[in-house]
Write an enzyme that holds these catalytic residues in place. Sequence first.
Site, PDB file in Angstrom:
ATOM      1  N   SER A 119       0.825  -1.203   0.000  1.00  7.45           N
ATOM      2  CA  SER A 119       0.000   0.000   0.000  1.00  7.45           C
ATOM      3  C   SER A 119       0.855   1.247   0.000  1.00  7.45           C
ATOM      4  O   SER A 119       0.314   2.348  -0.019  1.00  7.45           O
ATOM      5  CB  SER A 119      -0.942   0.015   1.204  1.00  7.45           C
ATOM      6  N   HIS A 140      -2.438  -3.021  -6.335  1.00  8.13           N
ATOM      7  CA  HIS A 140      -2.914  -2.674  -4.988  1.00  8.13           C
ATOM      8  C   HIS A 140      -4.440  -2.695  -4.863  1.00  8.13           C
ATOM      9  O   HIS A 140      -5.136  -1.819  -5.395  1.00  8.13           O
ATOM     10  CB  HIS A 140      -2.356  -1.284  -4.612  1.00  8.13           C
ATOM     11  N   GLU A 152      -5.352  -0.092  -7.666  1.00  6.08           N
ATOM     12  CA  GLU A 152      -4.296   0.819  -8.137  1.00  6.08           C
ATOM     13  C   GLU A 152      -3.220  -0.009  -8.830  1.00  6.08           C
ATOM     14  O   GLU A 152      -2.787  -1.038  -8.294  1.00  6.08           O
ATOM     15  CB  GLU A 152      -3.645   1.529  -6.942  1.00  6.08           C
ATOM     16  N   ASN A 190      -3.695   5.931  -0.518  1.00 11.93           N
ATOM     17  CA  ASN A 190      -3.161   6.077   0.841  1.00 11.93           C
ATOM     18  C   ASN A 190      -2.443   7.394   1.076  1.00 11.93           C
ATOM     19  O   ASN A 190      -2.314   7.842   2.217  1.00 11.93           O
ATOM     20  CB  ASN A 190      -2.254   4.894   1.185  1.00 11.93           C
TER      21      ASN A 190
HETATM   22  N1  CAA Z   1     -16.718 -10.177   1.270  1.00 11.12           N
HETATM   23  C1  CAA Z   1     -17.849 -10.191   0.541  1.00 11.12           C
HETATM   24  N2  CAA Z   1     -18.852  -9.307   0.736  1.00 11.12           N
HETATM   25  C2  CAA Z   1     -18.695  -8.399   1.713  1.00 11.12           C
HETATM   26  C3  CAA Z   1     -17.542  -8.326   2.509  1.00 11.12           C
HETATM   27  C4  CAA Z   1     -16.517  -9.264   2.252  1.00 11.12           C
HETATM   28  N3  CAA Z   1     -15.372  -9.263   2.938  1.00 11.12           N
HETATM   29  N4  CAA Z   1     -17.666  -7.293   3.381  1.00 11.12           N
HETATM   30  C5  CAA Z   1     -18.873  -6.731   3.147  1.00 11.12           C
HETATM   31  N5  CAA Z   1     -19.495  -7.407   2.134  1.00 11.12           N
HETATM   32  C6  CAA Z   1     -20.773  -7.085   1.529  1.00 11.12           C
HETATM   33  C7  CAA Z   1     -21.952  -7.390   2.422  1.00 11.12           C
HETATM   34  O1  CAA Z   1     -22.357  -8.731   2.321  1.00 11.12           O
HETATM   35  C8  CAA Z   1     -23.014  -6.437   1.888  1.00 11.12           C
HETATM   36  O2  CAA Z   1     -23.542  -6.987   0.684  1.00 11.12           O
HETATM   37  P1  CAA Z   1     -25.041  -6.643   0.193  1.00 11.12           P
HETATM   38  O3  CAA Z   1     -25.099  -5.156   0.045  1.00 11.12           O
HETATM   39  O4  CAA Z   1     -25.130  -7.351  -1.116  1.00 11.12           O
HETATM   40  O5  CAA Z   1     -25.926  -7.194   1.256  1.00 11.12           O
HETATM   41  C9  CAA Z   1     -22.186  -5.202   1.500  1.00 11.12           C
HETATM   42  O6  CAA Z   1     -20.835  -5.665   1.318  1.00 11.12           O
HETATM   43  C10 CAA Z   1     -22.205  -4.146   2.572  1.00 11.12           C
HETATM   44  O7  CAA Z   1     -21.765  -4.711   3.793  1.00 11.12           O
HETATM   45  P2  CAA Z   1     -22.533  -4.602   5.185  1.00 11.12           P
HETATM   46  O8  CAA Z   1     -23.999  -4.464   4.947  1.00 11.12           O
HETATM   47  O9  CAA Z   1     -22.031  -5.681   6.072  1.00 11.12           O
HETATM   48  O10 CAA Z   1     -21.968  -3.286   5.871  1.00 11.12           O
HETATM   49  P3  CAA Z   1     -21.843  -1.836   5.354  1.00 11.12           P
HETATM   50  O11 CAA Z   1     -22.962  -1.405   4.496  1.00 11.12           O
HETATM   51  O12 CAA Z   1     -21.522  -1.085   6.584  1.00 11.12           O
HETATM   52  O13 CAA Z   1     -20.523  -1.862   4.411  1.00 11.12           O
HETATM   53  C11 CAA Z   1     -18.229  -1.748   4.012  1.00 11.12           C
HETATM   54  C12 CAA Z   1     -19.310  -2.400   4.842  1.00 11.12           C
HETATM   55  C13 CAA Z   1     -18.369  -2.127   2.549  1.00 11.12           C
HETATM   56  C14 CAA Z   1     -16.899  -2.267   4.557  1.00 11.12           C
HETATM   57  C15 CAA Z   1     -18.373  -0.184   4.172  1.00 11.12           C
HETATM   58  O14 CAA Z   1     -18.422   0.173   5.532  1.00 11.12           O
HETATM   59  C16 CAA Z   1     -17.217   0.585   3.537  1.00 11.12           C
HETATM   60  O15 CAA Z   1     -17.178   0.790   2.335  1.00 11.12           O
HETATM   61  N6  CAA Z   1     -16.241   1.018   4.377  1.00 11.12           N
HETATM   62  C17 CAA Z   1     -15.068   1.735   3.909  1.00 11.12           C
HETATM   63  C18 CAA Z   1     -14.067   0.759   3.363  1.00 11.12           C
HETATM   64  C19 CAA Z   1     -12.847   1.430   2.859  1.00 11.12           C
HETATM   65  O16 CAA Z   1     -12.680   2.654   2.889  1.00 11.12           O
HETATM   66  N7  CAA Z   1     -11.920   0.627   2.369  1.00 11.12           N
HETATM   67  C20 CAA Z   1     -10.653   1.102   1.876  1.00 11.12           C
HETATM   68  C21 CAA Z   1      -9.681   1.001   2.964  1.00 11.12           C
HETATM   69  S1  CAA Z   1      -8.129   1.612   2.446  1.00 11.12           S
HETATM   70  C22 CAA Z   1      -7.393   0.315   1.751  1.00 11.12           C
HETATM   71  O17 CAA Z   1      -7.845  -0.790   1.726  1.00 11.12           O
HETATM   72  C23 CAA Z   1      -6.084   0.629   1.185  1.00 11.12           C
HETATM   73  C24 CAA Z   1      -4.938   0.275   2.028  1.00 11.12           C
HETATM   74  O18 CAA Z   1      -3.916  -0.049   1.465  1.00 11.12           O
HETATM   75  C25 CAA Z   1      -4.946   0.441   3.481  1.00 11.12           C
END
Ligand code: CAA
Length: 291
Positions: A119, A140, A152, A190
């Site tokens: 990342s 990424h 990315e 990031n």
């Molecule tokens: N695998 C498969 N499906 C998943 C899953 C997984 N690991 N996690 C969540 N889902 C699915 C759920 O089943 C749900 O599906 P439906 O809409 O079809 O029912 C959907 O995703 C939404 O999940 P939830 O209802 O459980 O919860 P939510 O609406 O709160 O969403 C989330 C959860 C998608 C994680 C949301 O909170 C979100 O987008 N959060 C921000 C995530 C983010 O910013 N990620 C980037 C991080 S930075 C990074 O990754 C880079 C790095 O290098 C650090």
Amino acid sequence: MDVTKIGVIGAGQMGNGIAHVMALAGYHVCLNDISEDVLSQALTRIDKNMMRQVKSGKIAQADKAAALARITTTLSIADIGQSDLVIEAATEDEPTKQVIFDALVPHIQDHTILTSNTSSISITRLASRTGRPEKFMGFHFMNPVPVMQLVELIRGIATDKETYDTCRAVVENLGKTPASAEDFPAFIVNRILMPMINEAVYTLYEGVGSVESIDQSMKLGANHPMGPLELADFIGLDTCLAIMNVLHDGLADTKYRPCPLMTKYVEAGWLGRKTKRGFYDYRGDVPVPTR
Ligand code: CAA
């Protein structure tokens, strides 16, 4: 170049997600880690996450079964050498990644493309030790991999066009969207996201807001799906700190100084969801702030 076999190194949070989406897209995946326990936990996690997609009608039960059958696991890095494309998704620590590539390179084929899901770490520097920097780049994914649309793609200084085009085609085949980033510390996502998370930790450290008020403010005031502290716990505080250190060291600007409170949580082993404690305590039914 045709890609059919994908090697994934590291079966943690990112590695199991990468194996998941690759197998669903029809690739044969060989997943490698250093412990049988981690590999079996990864398969359980993939099964569970695919089941969520079955339940919400995103994939059929038969797709899930076929995808799981395309995943094999191995403790031997030599087995990964058979892949057309390797994605390294180990801990965000440069010496660890170097040891992995040093061990892998003697086993790969001439055409094998090597990539890292890092990342933040320099792709050019990781590539320079492999003896084939033209066939090396950054690949990424975002967490949770099955849900997040972006990948990315980062070219090192020597990455050739065929390598880039091949990786881009794989991303498109996953149904995801590629974004090209230049090889500078933490790339695009990031570079922007981590200083925001770090600033949220400073906001807590300086007493401007509580864990709950900071997260609620950014959810309701900026329409973020998760608050920054909740997101830091989700990503892992060790990863957040490692990325801030790469930004601080690589860009030599004090605006990237990691918040001492983030360092303290990492020193305590409170790394977020994966250790059940971070800015929130996840040991009960509902997460509660730890301060
Ligand atoms: N695998 C498969 N499906 C998943 C899953 C997984 N690991 N996690 C969540 N889902 C699915 C759920 O089943 C749900 O599906 P439906 O809409 O079809 O029912 C959907 O995703 C939404 O999940 P939830 O209802 O459980 O919860 P939510 O609406 O709160 O969403 C989330 C959860 C998608 C994680 C949301 O909170 C979100 O987008 N959060 C921000 C995530 C983010 O910013 N990620 C980037 C991080 S930075 C990074 O990754 C880079 C790095 O290098 C650090």
